[in-house]
Scaffold this motif. Structure first.
Motif, PDB file in Angstrom:
ATOM      1  N   TYR A   8     -36.384 -18.738 -45.976  1.00 38.69           N
ATOM      2  CA  TYR A   8     -36.962 -18.066 -44.693  1.00 38.69           C
ATOM      3  C   TYR A   8     -37.758 -16.885 -45.634  1.00 38.69           C
ATOM      4  O   TYR A   8     -38.413 -16.215 -44.512  1.00 38.69           O
ATOM      5  CB  TYR A   8     -36.198 -17.173 -43.684  1.00 38.69           C
ATOM      6  N   ILE A   9     -37.926 -16.991 -47.076  1.00 39.81           N
ATOM      7  CA  ILE A   9     -38.738 -15.714 -47.522  1.00 39.81           C
ATOM      8  C   ILE A   9     -39.871 -15.669 -47.051  1.00 39.81           C
ATOM      9  O   ILE A   9     -40.112 -14.354 -46.884  1.00 39.81           O
ATOM     10  CB  ILE A   9     -38.238 -15.344 -49.161  1.00 39.81           C
ATOM     11  N   GLY A  50     -34.491 -15.112 -52.316  1.00 37.30           N
ATOM     12  CA  GLY A  50     -34.668 -15.320 -51.285  1.00 37.30           C
ATOM     13  C   GLY A  50     -33.770 -14.709 -49.706  1.00 37.30           C
ATOM     14  O   GLY A  50     -32.789 -13.803 -49.614  1.00 37.30           O
ATOM     15  N   GLU A  51     -33.759 -15.759 -48.648  1.00 34.96           N
ATOM     16  CA  GLU A  51     -33.714 -15.411 -47.924  1.00 34.96           C
ATOM     17  C   GLU A  51     -33.493 -16.720 -47.410  1.00 34.96           C
ATOM     18  O   GLU A  51     -34.258 -16.884 -46.293  1.00 34.96           O
ATOM     19  CB  GLU A  51     -34.151 -15.127 -46.535  1.00 34.96           C
ATOM     20  N   TYR A  52     -31.738 -17.185 -47.730  1.00 32.28           N
ATOM     21  CA  TYR A  52     -31.368 -18.850 -47.280  1.00 32.28           C
ATOM     22  C   TYR A  52     -31.118 -18.726 -46.012  1.00 32.28           C
ATOM     23  O   TYR A  52     -29.489 -17.812 -46.220  1.00 32.28           O
ATOM     24  CB  TYR A  52     -31.153 -19.710 -49.047  1.00 32.28           C
ATOM     25  N   LEU A  53     -30.804 -20.080 -45.496  1.00 37.80           N
ATOM     26  CA  LEU A  53     -30.195 -19.842 -44.495  1.00 37.80           C
ATOM     27  C   LEU A  53     -29.447 -21.404 -44.956  1.00 37.80           C
ATOM     28  O   LEU A  53     -30.025 -22.862 -45.512  1.00 37.80           O
ATOM     29  CB  LEU A  53     -30.304 -20.281 -43.072  1.00 37.80           C
ATOM     30  N   VAL A  76     -22.877 -16.691 -55.732  1.00 37.18           N
ATOM     31  CA  VAL A  76     -23.621 -17.175 -55.474  1.00 37.18           C
ATOM     32  C   VAL A  76     -24.082 -17.002 -54.423  1.00 37.18           C
ATOM     33  O   VAL A  76     -25.812 -16.926 -54.485  1.00 37.18           O
ATOM     34  CB  VAL A  76     -24.009 -18.548 -56.044  1.00 37.18           C
ATOM     35  N   PHE A  77     -24.223 -16.960 -53.323  1.00 37.44           N
ATOM     36  CA  PHE A  77     -24.688 -16.507 -52.245  1.00 37.44           C
ATOM     37  C   PHE A  77     -25.167 -15.410 -51.915  1.00 37.44           C
ATOM     38  O   PHE A  77     -26.620 -14.359 -51.638  1.00 37.44           O
ATOM     39  CB  PHE A  77     -23.501 -17.056 -50.653  1.00 37.44           C
ATOM     40  N   GLY A  81     -29.571 -14.109 -51.899  1.00 34.45           N
ATOM     41  CA  GLY A  81     -29.556 -13.925 -50.279  1.00 34.45           C
ATOM     42  C   GLY A  81     -29.041 -14.719 -49.620  1.00 34.45           C
ATOM     43  O   GLY A  81     -30.149 -15.183 -48.659  1.00 34.45           O
ATOM     44  N   ALA A  82     -28.392 -15.772 -49.703  1.00 35.71           N
ATOM     45  CA  ALA A  82     -27.408 -16.582 -49.041  1.00 35.71           C
ATOM     46  C   ALA A  82     -26.891 -16.803 -47.186  1.00 35.71           C
ATOM     47  O   ALA A  82     -26.001 -15.742 -47.927  1.00 35.71           O
ATOM     48  CB  ALA A  82     -27.204 -17.830 -49.879  1.00 35.71           C
ATOM     49  N   THR A  83     -27.458 -16.819 -45.696  1.00 34.48           N
ATOM     50  CA  THR A  83     -26.939 -16.771 -45.327  1.00 34.48           C
ATOM     51  C   THR A  83     -25.581 -18.046 -45.144  1.00 34.48           C
ATOM     52  O   THR A  83     -26.783 -19.259 -45.115  1.00 34.48           O
ATOM     53  CB  THR A  83     -27.141 -16.483 -44.180  1.00 34.48           C
TER      54      THR A  83
END
Length: 97
Positions: A8-9, A50-53, A76-77, A81-83
């Protein structure tokens, strides 16, 4: 059910992110999904911030309790930048019995 991976970045408000693919297609067992998610994290540890989901859909009726996600994957998350989103699906919504 697959684990959906979305970035979503660069997404604008109200607009979906960039679909980066799926892993574990057709798999409902949370232990197997977390195993694959761990491997995905190791293979993708160099993704740019990033803004990973990471959406994990599971069915408790098809899972053994006690699934565990490694601290290595969680590191790693955090780095990329992973949720992680866990979505419980029951048998009636999955079409399974």
């Amino acid at each position: 059910m697959p684990i959906n991976i979305v970035n979503y970045i660069d997404a604008n408000e109200g607009v979906g992110g960039k679909d980066l693919g799926q892993i574990c297609v057709g798999e409902w067992d949370l232990i197997k999904q977390f195993t694959e998610l761990h491997l995905w994290a190791i293979r993708n540890s160099n993704l740019p911030k990033g803004e990973y989901l990471l959406e994990v859909q599971f069915n408790p009726a098809n899972s053994v309790s006690g699934a565990m996600l490694s601290s290595e994957a969680m590191k790693v998350f955090g780095k990329i930048g992973a949720t992680l989103l866990l979505t419980e699906q029951n048998s009636s919504s999955t079409g399974e019995t």
